[in-house]
Scaffold this motif. Sequence first.
Motif, PDB file in Angstrom:
ATOM      1  N   VAL A 368       0.841  -1.195   0.000  1.00  0.00           N
ATOM      2  CA  VAL A 368       0.000   0.000   0.000  1.00  0.00           C
ATOM      3  C   VAL A 368       0.879   1.249   0.000  1.00  0.00           C
ATOM      4  O   VAL A 368       0.594   2.246  -0.675  1.00  0.00           O
ATOM      5  N   ASP A 371       2.216   1.687  -3.490  1.00  0.00           N
ATOM      6  CA  ASP A 371       1.166   2.109  -4.424  1.00  0.00           C
ATOM      7  C   ASP A 371       0.853   3.601  -4.289  1.00  0.00           C
ATOM      8  O   ASP A 371       0.402   4.231  -5.257  1.00  0.00           O
ATOM      9  N   GLU A 526      -4.488   4.091   5.534  1.00  0.00           N
ATOM     10  CA  GLU A 526      -4.019   2.810   5.020  1.00  0.00           C
ATOM     11  C   GLU A 526      -2.523   2.558   5.204  1.00  0.00           C
ATOM     12  O   GLU A 526      -2.068   1.428   5.078  1.00  0.00           O
TER      13      GLU A 526
END
Length: 690
Positions: A368, A371, A526
Amino acid sequence: MNMLKFVSSLGLVAVLASASAARADEGMWTFDNFPSAKVEATYGVKIDKAWLDRVQAASVRLSTGCSASLVSKEGLVLTNHHCVVDCAQALSTAKTDFVKDGFVIATRAEERKCPGMQAEVLTSITDLTDQINAATKGLSGAAFVKARNAAVAAAESAACAKDDKARCQVVSLYRGGQFKLYKYRKYADVRLAFAPEFATAFFGGDPDNFNFPRFNLDVAFVRLYEGGKPVKSPAHLTWRSTAPKLDEVTFVSGNPGGTDRMLTVSQLQTQRDLALPVSQLQRSELRGRLIQFSAESPEHKRIATDMLFGLENGFKVYFGRQFALNDPAFMGAKVSAETELRAKVAADPKLSATVGDPWGDIAKVQKVYADNYLRYRQLESAAGGGSDLYWHARELVRAAQERTKPSGERLPEFADARLPLMEKELLDDKPVHPELETLYLGFWLSKTREYLTADDPATKLILGKESPEGLAQRLVSGSKLGDPAVRKALWDGGLAAIQASDDPMIQFVLKTDAPAREIRKTWDAEVAGPTDAAAARVAAARFGVYGDAVYPDATFTLRLSYGKVAGWTYRGVTVPAFTTFAGLYERATGAEPFELAPRWIAAKDKLNPDTVFDFVTTNDIIGGNSGSPVINAKGEILGAAFDGNIHSLGGNYGYDGSINRTVVVSSAAATEALDKVYGQAALVKELTTK
């Protein structure tokens, strides 16, 4: 010195092979958990609470990201030249260049206020771990971050709301293992009292940076004022005009900015493979642009000197970090240390049940992270690329928006307790150079388009139909935010004034800030939230296995390290611990960066050539320690830390006492130079008066 040849993390392997307790002279220790017994056993010197209290009361943190110390009863503060060069630059003009020529004055009445600079002295540390943990219990992701930020904001406001001379900061130690409230006495009026020439402070330039031997008078003095008068400071350190001795015990009291020694292996891999390469690529390209900019005219060179120095210094720092992480032996040692800790946790059923598998949880977050990293970096954490005008605009816009909310619900940097320093830094009068602004802003815009692509909605929103260079030129040339009166009107006017403003930079931020806020929200939910929650469990595992015999990662809060004056031997070459004034004149070539300032050429025959100029110690430090007092067991100042040697560049991740060294400019050299080079008799008298 060839960095590829001399940077070595192999010595760190022995240190990292076991994660148990700190070894040798390792550690940046908090003042409330200093290993006095270990120091006494190792060096035979007793460090008691009275000694710690005295040193704490004389240690200073500067808002420029540096450390310092009180050295007289009249508010005089010792730090590094590179910690005040921004002030000297701000006070300079095209006709008066205090960076090139130094800031040398005849009387105290000539001391000049450093715009944006605040000095802080730590007065107390309070443990709030249970309070913060209770607020976040059972939460994760965005809810975890929101609850923690609210609890922190409430604690800071409660501790400082009624004291306008104090600043309070809740600090996460051991990456969430502890939370402590640091309360500071703040001084908003900091005035430059003395600074040598840039050529003297940074003699040897980038080639000598992070190397030794060194011949730098990287010292400066500022003075704290209140109510227009110098502050009375009976709690100050004693100045020593004589040089230290080989093997003399030394202590460094300062504010190391940040280390990553407690990161998990998966986090280090992400730094190695993603974050460091991206930042270094951009840093390298911007460095080239600044070098070209500086070559265009004497004025360009003047206004870019500080910027280029900082950029080159950062490039070398992160090159050393990248090199360490690329070393298989180093990473193997990190894997071994983590494996050992996890095995010890697994062998303790109760501890294992409590902490679970935070290493696995952090590893899952890394995808994450990857990304979202480029988007987060370009739109949020590195937005503006160093442009002051852009940063002013974003702070003004966000402050106006955030201040309409309760303190605990705001972005943490806009909580009530944190606004006074932001306001000071934003509103103090500091020159803005449109040519540099255009360079920085245009570079950021072009890199954002490159990294996010021209088809990304955020890129389209930011650039529209304009080129990065054209947009930067339009925004900078049309903005009036360089005027502090304009900034003050917008700050005081709040959201209504911001929305009514026709300043193009304000309007640009209003138009483009939504994607930045959105990626920050995603990052908190996140990446940061899950990582911080898991890191707290890693900390619990460390405490469970090793107790408090470990020190926390650096957090730009006051720490104390211990060591001794010592050179080192590497690959058969022994480097002595000291340099002298004689060595300076031998090293001078007459050409930059080995060119002597005119004052030093004229004063050569007056100086004692055997005066110790710079020296090295085994103290464990990192960036942020710049300007830290280096003191002996009596609490006497031996000098100011200003650098590390080439081997210390891997110190972000570990410490090797056999070759890592702190580089210090001696108080003996400062005394001799102040007297015989700069004619600062009054300053010398103030320093040496008992």
